[in-house]
Every structure is written in C-alpha cells, then in structure tokens.
Scaffold this motif. Structure first.
Motif, PDB file in Angstrom:
ATOM      1  N   GLU A  15      50.802  45.352  39.927  1.00 36.73           N
ATOM      2  CA  GLU A  15      50.421  45.335  41.339  1.00 36.73           C
ATOM      3  C   GLU A  15      50.995  46.503  42.140  1.00 36.73           C
ATOM      4  O   GLU A  15      50.519  46.799  43.233  1.00 36.73           O
ATOM      5  CB  GLU A  15      50.866  44.010  41.977  1.00 36.73           C
ATOM      6  CG  GLU A  15      50.153  42.795  41.437  1.00 36.73           C
ATOM      7  CD  GLU A  15      50.708  42.248  40.125  1.00 36.73           C
ATOM      8  OE1 GLU A  15      50.168  41.256  39.629  1.00 36.73           O
ATOM      9  OE2 GLU A  15      51.680  42.808  39.570  1.00 36.73           O
ATOM     10  N   LYS A  16      51.989  47.165  41.605  1.00 43.18           N
ATOM     11  CA  LYS A  16      52.583  48.322  42.294  1.00 43.18           C
ATOM     12  C   LYS A  16      52.031  49.641  41.785  1.00 43.18           C
ATOM     13  O   LYS A  16      52.448  50.703  42.231  1.00 43.18           O
ATOM     14  CB  LYS A  16      54.099  48.298  42.138  1.00 43.18           C
ATOM     15  CG  LYS A  16      54.724  47.113  42.851  1.00 43.18           C
ATOM     16  CD  LYS A  16      56.222  47.136  42.732  1.00 43.18           C
ATOM     17  CE  LYS A  16      56.809  45.938  43.472  1.00 43.18           C
ATOM     18  NZ  LYS A  16      58.266  45.926  43.428  1.00 43.18           N
ATOM     19  N   GLY A  17      51.101  49.594  40.833  1.00 41.11           N
ATOM     20  CA  GLY A  17      50.484  50.810  40.316  1.00 41.11           C
ATOM     21  C   GLY A  17      51.230  51.437  39.144  1.00 41.11           C
ATOM     22  O   GLY A  17      50.910  52.545  38.734  1.00 41.11           O
ATOM     23  N   PHE A  44      50.325  55.051  40.011  1.00 42.60           N
ATOM     24  CA  PHE A  44      49.055  55.067  40.726  1.00 42.60           C
ATOM     25  C   PHE A  44      49.192  54.326  42.047  1.00 42.60           C
ATOM     26  O   PHE A  44      50.075  53.483  42.206  1.00 42.60           O
ATOM     27  CB  PHE A  44      47.974  54.373  39.884  1.00 42.60           C
ATOM     28  CG  PHE A  44      47.637  55.103  38.619  1.00 42.60           C
ATOM     29  CD1 PHE A  44      46.575  55.980  38.577  1.00 42.60           C
ATOM     30  CD2 PHE A  44      48.403  54.904  37.470  1.00 42.60           C
ATOM     31  CE1 PHE A  44      46.265  56.656  37.404  1.00 42.60           C
ATOM     32  CE2 PHE A  44      48.096  55.573  36.301  1.00 42.60           C
ATOM     33  CZ  PHE A  44      47.031  56.446  36.262  1.00 42.60           C
ATOM     34  N   ALA A  45      48.303  54.606  42.972  1.00 46.98           N
ATOM     35  CA  ALA A  45      48.236  53.819  44.207  1.00 46.98           C
ATOM     36  C   ALA A  45      47.816  52.407  43.816  1.00 46.98           C
ATOM     37  O   ALA A  45      46.954  52.230  42.950  1.00 46.98           O
ATOM     38  CB  ALA A  45      47.218  54.426  45.169  1.00 46.98           C
ATOM     39  N   GLY A  51      42.560  42.795  50.210  1.00 46.55           N
ATOM     40  CA  GLY A  51      43.796  43.245  50.862  1.00 46.55           C
ATOM     41  C   GLY A  51      45.073  42.964  50.092  1.00 46.55           C
ATOM     42  O   GLY A  51      46.154  43.279  50.559  1.00 46.55           O
ATOM     43  N   ARG A  52      44.960  42.381  48.899  1.00 48.59           N
ATOM     44  CA  ARG A  52      46.148  42.048  48.109  1.00 48.59           C
ATOM     45  C   ARG A  52      46.205  42.942  46.871  1.00 48.59           C
ATOM     46  O   ARG A  52      45.178  43.164  46.221  1.00 48.59           O
ATOM     47  CB  ARG A  52      46.098  40.597  47.657  1.00 48.59           C
ATOM     48  CG  ARG A  52      46.041  39.629  48.812  1.00 48.59           C
ATOM     49  CD  ARG A  52      45.813  38.262  48.283  1.00 48.59           C
ATOM     50  NE  ARG A  52      46.896  37.396  48.752  1.00 48.59           N
ATOM     51  CZ  ARG A  52      46.999  36.143  48.452  1.00 48.59           C
ATOM     52  NH1 ARG A  52      46.149  35.589  47.627  1.00 48.59           N
ATOM     53  NH2 ARG A  52      47.981  35.419  48.943  1.00 48.59           N
ATOM     54  N   PRO A  53      47.398  43.401  46.518  1.00 52.89           N
ATOM     55  CA  PRO A  53      47.529  44.212  45.299  1.00 52.89           C
ATOM     56  C   PRO A  53      47.243  43.377  44.050  1.00 52.89           C
ATOM     57  O   PRO A  53      47.596  42.197  43.989  1.00 52.89           O
ATOM     58  CB  PRO A  53      48.984  44.674  45.302  1.00 52.89           C
ATOM     59  CG  PRO A  53      49.658  43.988  46.430  1.00 52.89           C
ATOM     60  CD  PRO A  53      48.651  43.235  47.223  1.00 52.89           C
ATOM     61  N   ILE A  54      46.550  44.001  43.080  1.00 56.49           N
ATOM     62  CA  ILE A  54      46.188  43.297  41.848  1.00 56.49           C
ATOM     63  C   ILE A  54      46.501  44.167  40.627  1.00 56.49           C
ATOM     64  O   ILE A  54      46.630  45.382  40.731  1.00 56.49           O
ATOM     65  CB  ILE A  54      44.686  42.935  41.820  1.00 56.49           C
ATOM     66  CG1 ILE A  54      43.824  44.203  41.967  1.00 56.49           C
ATOM     67  CG2 ILE A  54      44.356  41.913  42.883  1.00 56.49           C
ATOM     68  CD1 ILE A  54      42.347  43.986  41.702  1.00 56.49           C
ATOM     69  N   ARG A  55      46.615  43.507  39.462  1.00 57.69           N
ATOM     70  CA  ARG A  55      46.737  44.207  38.192  1.00 57.69           C
ATOM     71  C   ARG A  55      45.356  44.732  37.812  1.00 57.69           C
ATOM     72  O   ARG A  55      44.346  44.057  38.031  1.00 57.69           O
ATOM     73  CB  ARG A  55      47.244  43.275  37.092  1.00 57.69           C
ATOM     74  CG  ARG A  55      48.674  42.852  37.277  1.00 57.69           C
ATOM     75  CD  ARG A  55      49.088  41.812  36.265  1.00 57.69           C
ATOM     76  NE  ARG A  55      49.074  42.295  34.900  1.00 57.69           N
ATOM     77  CZ  ARG A  55      50.159  42.703  34.220  1.00 57.69           C
ATOM     78  NH1 ARG A  55      51.336  42.644  34.799  1.00 57.69           N
ATOM     79  NH2 ARG A  55      50.056  43.136  32.988  1.00 57.69           N
ATOM     80  N   VAL A  56      45.326  45.916  37.231  1.00 58.90           N
ATOM     81  CA  VAL A  56      44.064  46.509  36.786  1.00 58.90           C
ATOM     82  C   VAL A  56      44.270  47.179  35.433  1.00 58.90           C
ATOM     83  O   VAL A  56      45.402  47.420  35.012  1.00 58.90           O
ATOM     84  CB  VAL A  56      43.505  47.526  37.804  1.00 58.90           C
ATOM     85  CG1 VAL A  56      43.079  46.850  39.092  1.00 58.90           C
ATOM     86  CG2 VAL A  56      44.505  48.626  38.086  1.00 58.90           C
ATOM     87  N   SER A  57      43.164  47.479  34.786  1.00 58.74           N
ATOM     88  CA  SER A  57      43.226  48.199  33.524  1.00 58.74           C
ATOM     89  C   SER A  57      42.266  49.373  33.574  1.00 58.74           C
ATOM     90  O   SER A  57      41.373  49.427  34.413  1.00 58.74           O
ATOM     91  CB  SER A  57      42.879  47.275  32.361  1.00 58.74           C
ATOM     92  OG  SER A  57      41.555  46.809  32.492  1.00 58.74           O
TER      93      SER A  57
END
Length: 94
Positions: A15-17, A44-45, A51-57
């Motif tokens: 969530e923090k990039g 990464f940003a 509006g909420r930070p999420i995990r990505v791949s």
C-alpha cells in the motif's frame, strides 16, 4: 563485453508503493539477479482505489545491451545493477 537481453521482473507492491515480493522473473539467467535487485530498490507512488491505498501487481522490463551504458536511467539505479547496464525500461503496474 556484457550480456544482452530483456528481463521481465514481476512485482507485488504494498500500500505504500514498496516492492514486497518478486514472484517470478523471466529472461536470461545471468541477468535475472541484477534485475531483481534493481527492482527491489524502487519505490512507486501508492495506487489508490476509492481514495484508499491498495496492493497492486505488475512487471518491470529491463533491457540490457552488450555495450554498458547508464545514460537512460538515474546513476543510483545503474550502480545497483552493475551487471545489467539498463538502457531501455518499461513499467506496467495495475
């Protein structure tokens, strides 16, 4: 003379990039370790959903040419990947 080739490093970002996992790497075996090491240094940003930070791949493509050069990337990244002179770079995070 260095080794040439393209390495695709699959990454999972928190969530923090930050790169928190590298589940898979494709490409020449002699270049994979350097590409993974370089990818783990990136920040990464944060990605947002509602509006909420999420995990990505996603993935990062590192292309190395036989002639060492670091003109296309910041010197600190090139120094981290001494055996992978990066001149072409592609990033896709979703």
């Amino acid at each position: 003379m260095g080794m040439a080739g393209m390495v695709r490093v699959y990454v999972i970002l928190d969530e923090k990039g930050r790169v928190v996992e590298v589940p898979k790497t494709d490409g020449p075996s002699l270049l994979r370790s350097a590409a993974e090491s370089a990818a783990r240094q990136w920040l990464f940003a944060p990605s947002l959903s509602d509006g909420r930070p999420i995990r990505v791949s996603g993935y990062i493509d590192f292309t190395s040419h036989s002639e060492p050069t670091c003109s296309a990337v910041p010197q600190r990244i090139c120094n981290k990947a001494k055996h992978l002179p990066i001149v072409d770079l592609k990033v896709r995070i979703s």
